[in-house]
Motif scaffolding. Structure first.
Motif, PDB file in Angstrom:
ATOM      1  N   ALA A  52       0.832  -1.211   0.000  1.00  0.00           N
ATOM      2  CA  ALA A  52       0.000   0.000   0.000  1.00  0.00           C
ATOM      3  C   ALA A  52       0.857   1.248   0.000  1.00  0.00           C
ATOM      4  CB  ALA A  52      -0.937  -0.019   1.217  1.00  0.00           C
ATOM      5  N   PHE A  53       1.942   1.257   0.783  1.00  0.00           N
ATOM      6  CA  PHE A  53       2.810   2.434   0.829  1.00  0.00           C
ATOM      7  C   PHE A  53       3.491   2.673  -0.523  1.00  0.00           C
ATOM      8  CE2 PHE A  53       6.606   4.830   1.901  1.00  0.00           C
ATOM      9  CZ  PHE A  53       6.118   5.769   2.802  1.00  0.00           C
ATOM     10  N   TRP A  54       3.830   1.604  -1.217  1.00  0.00           N
ATOM     11  CA  TRP A  54       4.533   1.704  -2.498  1.00  0.00           C
ATOM     12  C   TRP A  54       3.606   2.189  -3.615  1.00  0.00           C
ATOM     13  CZ3 TRP A  54       6.219  -3.120  -5.736  1.00  0.00           C
ATOM     14  CH2 TRP A  54       7.039  -2.713  -6.781  1.00  0.00           C
ATOM     15  N   LEU A  55       2.361   1.735  -3.585  1.00  0.00           N
ATOM     16  CA  LEU A  55       1.445   2.051  -4.679  1.00  0.00           C
ATOM     17  C   LEU A  55       0.420   3.129  -4.322  1.00  0.00           C
ATOM     18  CD1 LEU A  55       0.712  -1.578  -5.915  1.00  0.00           C
ATOM     19  CD2 LEU A  55       2.375   0.058  -6.847  1.00  0.00           C
ATOM     20  N   ARG A  56       0.609   3.829  -3.232  1.00  0.00           N
ATOM     21  CA  ARG A  56      -0.424   4.774  -2.803  1.00  0.00           C
ATOM     22  C   ARG A  56      -0.577   5.943  -3.777  1.00  0.00           C
ATOM     23  NH1 ARG A  56       2.495   8.034   2.194  1.00  0.00           N
ATOM     24  NH2 ARG A  56       4.428   8.556   1.058  1.00  0.00           N
TER      25      ARG A  56
END
Length: 425
Positions: free
Chosen positions: A41-45
């Motif tokens: 989630a942090f990478w693709l937010r």
């Protein structure tokens, strides 16, 4: 994780250990899942803004999982081996936990009121009676009691028992002065003519012996006559003595007031008087009594009696078909029948059992509870930790799993509220 090899654990503990390991794996898997969701989630937010909600939930789940992992681990050991205060609670406070547990049991369970309330509704005597009246159960109780009794008999030293019997006999039979009591009894017997039956029996026995043993008088007197007396006179003298003895005994039998009987009455009366009031007679009587009890033959007879009684008891106790065992089982079954069917007896027995239990609890409650305290104090800290972790560790792992879920929900809720109320987040 248990440091004791699996082979040394009981089957129940082995199953608990497997369950604990499974739950630890599940809780760890939940933490790894939260960490993976957070990274994704942090990478693709930036490409997918809605993943901010997933990131917040995953972040909260990781925090909750780590916090509960720390809390659960701190009960049993230091997390990551770090000397953090208030961790390794169980091994460090083992003795205090044991004392607290003992106090808890003593206060809440070993209470007279608690015991009385429980036993008053337990119908102990009726249930025991229903169980005991079954012949198989009665025989089982008789068999167990026989085993215990046999063990006690075998454990007793024959020498010690004989010494005890000798000491008791000396204390209660030899040392007390029998003469006054014996004289009093004899006086009452003579005054009531209660001895006449014994005298009649003795005279009848003598008459029967004379009738069956006439030959014993042959030479009884004649052998003492001078040698010049003719042999015919010898026989005449012996027969005369025998017939005179027979006539004398017959006369005593027939005449209740025979001089011999009166002489015997007089002797017994004088003996009774002497036993009560004449020191010389009393001393002779007590001396004869002491000599009788101290006689080697009497001592040997007492030892032989004990050996015979012991052997007989052991044989009877070991034989299921012996009269002793059968009567014991029958008596126990009858007791069970009465306990099961007689309310009045049930009430009395229940009252006795309850009063005895309350007395023991009130008197020895602290001593009973101290068993817990002393046992825990003797345990090794690591061993104690293993025991407790095996018992409750599996359930504690659910705390970690629940912490992960609750943390994720809390993180999501906090982010959603903040995003709704604070512009620009």
């Amino acid at each position: 994780m248990s440091r004791t090899p699996m082979a040394l654990l009981s089957p129940a503990d082995q199953e608990r250990l497997r369950g604990l390991r499974r739950m630890k794996a599940v809780a760890l898997g939940a933490l790894i899942l939260m960490a993976a969701l957070f990274v994704v989630a942090f990478w693709l937010r930036d490409q997918h803004p809605w993943l901010e909600y997933v990131r917040a939930a995953a972040e909260g789940g990781m925090v909750g999982a780590l916090a509960d992992w720390f809390a659960v681990t701190a009960l049993f050991r230091r997390p990551l081996g770090l000397p953090i205060p208030h961790t390794a609670i169980i091994p460090n406070r083992k003795d205090e936990i044991g004392r607290t547990l003992g106090e808890f049991v003593e206060t809440n369970f070993l209470s007279g009121d608690v015991v009385r309330a429980k036993l008053s509704t337990a119908a102990v005597s009726r249930r025991f009676g229903e169980w005991l009246r079954e012949p198989a159960h009665a025989e089982r109780v008789a068999a167990e009691a026989s085993t215990v009794a046999s063990a006690v008999l075998r454990a007793l030293s024959d020498d010690d028992v004989q010494d005890l019997i000798a000491d008791l006999a000396r204390e209660h039979l030899v040392e007390p002065d029998w003469a006054p009591s014996a004289g009093g009894w004899l006086q009452r017997i003579v005054e009531a003519d209660a001895h006449r039956g014994a005298v009649d029996l003795a005279v009848d026995s003598i008459a029967g012996w004379l009738d069956a043993n006439a030959h014993t008088f042959s030479g009884l007197v004649s052998r003492r006559l001078p040698g010049w007396v003719p042999k015919l006179a010898h026989r005449f003298v012996d027969e005369t003595v025998y017939h005179e003895a027979v006539r004398f005994v017959a006369a005593v039998q027939a005449d209740p007031q025979h001089p011999a009987r009166l002489a015997l009455d007089g002797y017994l009366g004088r003996l009774a008087e002497g036993l009560q009031h004449d020191p010389a007679v009393r001393d002779r009587f007590e001396g004869a009594k002491s000599a009788l009890f101290d006689s080697p033959r009497v001592i040997a007879l007492a030892a032989q009696a004990w050996e015979t009684a012991k052997t007989g008891m052991l044989n009877a106790l070991a034989d299921p078909q012996s009269g002793l065992r059968r009567r014991a089982a029958s008596a126990l079954s009858e007791i069970g029948e009465r306990l099961a069917s007689e309310p009045a007896l049930q009430a009395r027995v229940d009252g006795w059992v309850t009063d005895a239990a309350v007395f023991l609890v009130d008197r020895y409650r602290h001593d009973i509870a101290s068993i817990i305290t002393d046992t825990v104090e003797k345990w090794d800290a690591a061993e104690t930790t293993e025991k407790i972790e095996l018992m409750v560790g599996r359930d504690l792992q659910y705390i970690r799993l629940n912490g992960t879920v609750v943390g994720a929900m809390a993180g999501l809720a906090i982010f959603a509220v903040a995003h709704a109320l604070i512009p620009g987040i």
